[in-house]
Design a protein around this motif. Structure first.
Motif, PDB file in Angstrom:
ATOM      1  N   ILE A 127      38.321  33.688  67.923  1.00 25.87           N
ATOM      2  CA  ILE A 127      38.340  32.827  66.826  1.00 25.87           C
ATOM      3  C   ILE A 127      39.683  32.309  66.875  1.00 25.87           C
ATOM      4  N   LEU A 128      40.864  32.904  66.912  1.00 20.18           N
ATOM      5  CA  LEU A 128      42.153  32.486  66.750  1.00 20.18           C
ATOM      6  C   LEU A 128      42.269  31.233  67.843  1.00 20.18           C
ATOM      7  N   PHE A 129      41.892  31.652  69.085  1.00 18.19           N
ATOM      8  CA  PHE A 129      42.017  30.827  70.249  1.00 18.19           C
ATOM      9  C   PHE A 129      41.360  29.525  69.932  1.00 18.19           C
ATOM     10  N   PRO A 184      59.533  29.730  76.025  1.00 12.40           N
ATOM     11  CA  PRO A 184      58.880  30.995  76.119  1.00 12.40           C
ATOM     12  C   PRO A 184      59.227  32.187  75.288  1.00 12.40           C
ATOM     13  N   GLU A 185      60.113  32.199  74.541  1.00 13.85           N
ATOM     14  CA  GLU A 185      60.311  33.177  73.753  1.00 13.85           C
ATOM     15  C   GLU A 185      59.752  33.091  72.594  1.00 13.85           C
ATOM     16  N   ALA A 186      59.543  32.002  72.055  1.00 15.27           N
ATOM     17  CA  ALA A 186      58.625  31.817  70.919  1.00 15.27           C
ATOM     18  C   ALA A 186      57.053  31.988  71.319  1.00 15.27           C
ATOM     19  N   MET A 187      56.791  31.587  72.432  1.00 18.12           N
ATOM     20  CA  MET A 187      55.463  32.021  72.685  1.00 18.12           C
ATOM     21  C   MET A 187      55.148  33.470  72.729  1.00 18.12           C
ATOM     22  N   ALA A 188      56.034  34.120  73.352  1.00 20.21           N
ATOM     23  CA  ALA A 188      55.792  35.637  73.171  1.00 20.21           C
ATOM     24  C   ALA A 188      55.870  36.354  71.912  1.00 20.21           C
ATOM     25  N   MET A 189      56.796  35.683  71.057  1.00 21.84           N
ATOM     26  CA  MET A 189      56.662  36.123  69.779  1.00 21.84           C
ATOM     27  C   MET A 189      55.499  35.756  69.183  1.00 21.84           C
ATOM     28  N   ILE A 190      55.085  34.518  69.112  1.00 27.28           N
ATOM     29  CA  ILE A 190      53.911  34.160  68.323  1.00 27.28           C
ATOM     30  C   ILE A 190      52.591  34.787  68.652  1.00 27.28           C
ATOM     31  N   ALA A 191      52.363  35.153  70.164  1.00 26.37           N
ATOM     32  CA  ALA A 191      51.480  35.692  70.956  1.00 26.37           C
ATOM     33  C   ALA A 191      51.321  37.058  70.351  1.00 26.37           C
ATOM     34  N   ALA A 192      52.453  37.863  70.095  1.00 31.09           N
ATOM     35  CA  ALA A 192      52.513  39.273  69.705  1.00 31.09           C
ATOM     36  C   ALA A 192      51.954  39.246  68.035  1.00 31.09           C
ATOM     37  N   ALA A 193      52.561  38.123  67.227  1.00 30.98           N
ATOM     38  CA  ALA A 193      51.923  37.924  65.912  1.00 30.98           C
ATOM     39  C   ALA A 193      50.414  37.785  65.819  1.00 30.98           C
ATOM     40  N   ILE A 227      44.028  35.981  75.689  1.00 30.94           N
ATOM     41  CA  ILE A 227      43.741  35.136  74.617  1.00 30.94           C
ATOM     42  C   ILE A 227      44.712  35.151  73.645  1.00 30.94           C
ATOM     43  N   PRO A 228      45.581  35.913  73.188  1.00 37.06           N
ATOM     44  CA  PRO A 228      46.676  35.629  72.155  1.00 37.06           C
ATOM     45  C   PRO A 228      47.847  34.808  72.793  1.00 37.06           C
ATOM     46  N   ALA A 229      48.043  35.031  74.293  1.00 36.77           N
ATOM     47  CA  ALA A 229      49.122  34.398  74.784  1.00 36.77           C
ATOM     48  C   ALA A 229      48.457  32.631  74.946  1.00 36.77           C
ATOM     49  N   ALA A 230      47.469  32.669  75.261  1.00 39.43           N
ATOM     50  CA  ALA A 230      46.992  31.387  75.526  1.00 39.43           C
ATOM     51  C   ALA A 230      46.637  30.614  74.050  1.00 39.43           C
ATOM     52  N   SER A 231      46.448  31.541  72.896  1.00 41.49           N
ATOM     53  CA  SER A 231      46.302  30.962  71.420  1.00 41.49           C
ATOM     54  C   SER A 231      47.763  30.567  71.138  1.00 41.49           C
ATOM     55  N   ALA A 232      48.832  31.101  71.614  1.00 47.10           N
ATOM     56  CA  ALA A 232      50.215  30.970  70.981  1.00 47.10           C
ATOM     57  C   ALA A 232      50.808  29.632  71.801  1.00 47.10           C
ATOM     58  N   SER A 252      43.506  27.427  67.563  1.00 49.36           N
ATOM     59  CA  SER A 252      44.527  26.800  68.184  1.00 49.36           C
ATOM     60  C   SER A 252      44.216  25.651  69.032  1.00 49.36           C
ATOM     61  N   SER A 253      43.121  25.602  69.714  1.00 49.63           N
ATOM     62  CA  SER A 253      42.603  24.622  70.605  1.00 49.63           C
ATOM     63  C   SER A 253      42.254  23.385  69.800  1.00 49.63           C
ATOM     64  N   VAL A 254      41.615  23.765  68.416  1.00 43.83           N
ATOM     65  CA  VAL A 254      41.504  22.598  67.479  1.00 43.83           C
ATOM     66  C   VAL A 254      42.748  21.868  67.097  1.00 43.83           C
ATOM     67  N   TYR A 255      43.773  22.788  66.706  1.00 40.89           N
ATOM     68  CA  TYR A 255      44.775  22.256  66.247  1.00 40.89           C
ATOM     69  C   TYR A 255      45.755  21.483  67.446  1.00 40.89           C
ATOM     70  N   ALA A 256      45.721  22.043  68.628  1.00 36.78           N
ATOM     71  CA  ALA A 256      45.979  21.443  69.547  1.00 36.78           C
ATOM     72  C   ALA A 256      45.508  19.911  69.876  1.00 36.78           C
ATOM     73  N   GLY A 257      44.241  19.903  69.881  1.00 39.44           N
ATOM     74  CA  GLY A 257      43.407  18.586  70.207  1.00 39.44           C
ATOM     75  C   GLY A 257      43.808  17.389  69.179  1.00 39.44           C
TER      76      GLY A 257
END
Length: 268
Positions: A250-252, A211-220, A199-204, A255-260
């Motif tokens: 909820i975070l996912f 890819p590096e940014a995705m990993a760091m955002i997922a961790a946060a 879920i955090p990875a999909a949310s990021a 992020s889905s709303v934001y992407a849409g």
């Protein structure tokens, strides 16, 4: 001492688990290995049963059986059967054998629900050492092999051309995943570990350009979900592991709303 407070220990356990799981979860998402994580996590219950029967440390049993399961899955997938079939059979079989094995233990008081859904509020100082030690090992392993893991994930043929063995990188990823499962089972439980990975990875993903940014955002995001879930669980008197996953969900959704919304604005 600060670590005498059970909420402080729980928060540190959640943060350590989140930091280890989120970057690894990016590879799980990129490789579409969600069921692979399930099979490994479910096998940990069998490892716990064996540990209790043999008077071994629970972490050691969960790690060894998770590693065996991950290696077995890697060997069997692609040999005439679909990956989803093999993973489904192994995941649920390992969980069933583990639960049956626990029921045979005599004179051992076992809280099965704690292993299935986690019991972060009972984390001890020793558990914290295991969790943060495992997290450090996983993060060091992923950082060391990041370029090779990423190349093997995105383009195995290019990886071979660069002298990278995709099978070796898959084995490294398997080992890291087994370590995360072993350290996370106390915090989030066998049934919810995959959610913390994915879920955090999909949310990021909507927020990241590399890819590096995705990993760091997922961790946060994972750390934020662990903290928010722990606080909400304390305030609402709800199960902590599932509440952490709810916070991640909820975070996912956000992020889905934001992407849409972003996609719609770009199309105008």
């Amino acid at each position: 001492m600060m670590l005498d407070d059970f909420m402080t220990r729980a928060a540190l356990a959640g943060i350590g688990t989140a930091l280890a799981a989120a970057p690894l979860g990016c590879f799980v998402v990129w490789r579409r290995m969600a069921y692979f994580g399930d099979a490994t996590a479910h096998a940990a219950i069998l490892g716990i049963a064996l540990s209790l029967a043999l008077n071994l440390p629970i972490f050691a049993g969960a790690l060894v059986v998770a590693l065996c399961m991950a290696t077995l899955v890697t060997a069997l997938v692609g040999r005439g059967r679909g990956a989803d079939t093999v993973l489904g059979v192994l995941a649920h079989s390992a969980l069933a054998f583990g639960l049956v094995g626990v029921s045979f233990l005599q004179g051992v008081r076992v809280d099965v629900m704690a292993f299935l859904f986690g019991d972060i509020l009972s984390v001890s100082r020793g558990d914290l050492g295991i969790i943060w030690g495992g997290a450090a090992l996983v993060l060091a392993l992923v950082a060391w092999r990041w370029t090779a893991l990423l190349t093997a994930t995105l383009d195995p043929d290019l990886a071979r051309a660069d002298g990278i063995d995709p099978k070796r990188e898959e084995l490294i990823l398997t080992i890291a995943l087994a370590v995360v499962v072993a350290v996370a089972i106390k915090v989030i439980g066998a049934l919810l570990i995959t959610a913390l990975l994915i879920i955090p990875a999909a949310s990021a993903r909507p927020f990241a350009r590399t890819p590096e940014a995705m990993a760091m955002i997922a961790a946060a995001l994972a750390v934020g979900a662990a903290w928010a879930g722990l606080r909400a669980s304390y305030a609402l008197d709800t199960p902590t592991g599932p509440t952490i996953v709810c916070a991640s969900a909820i975070l996912f959704a956000a992020s889905s709303v934001y992407a849409g919304v972003r996609a719609r604005l770009r199309s105008q």
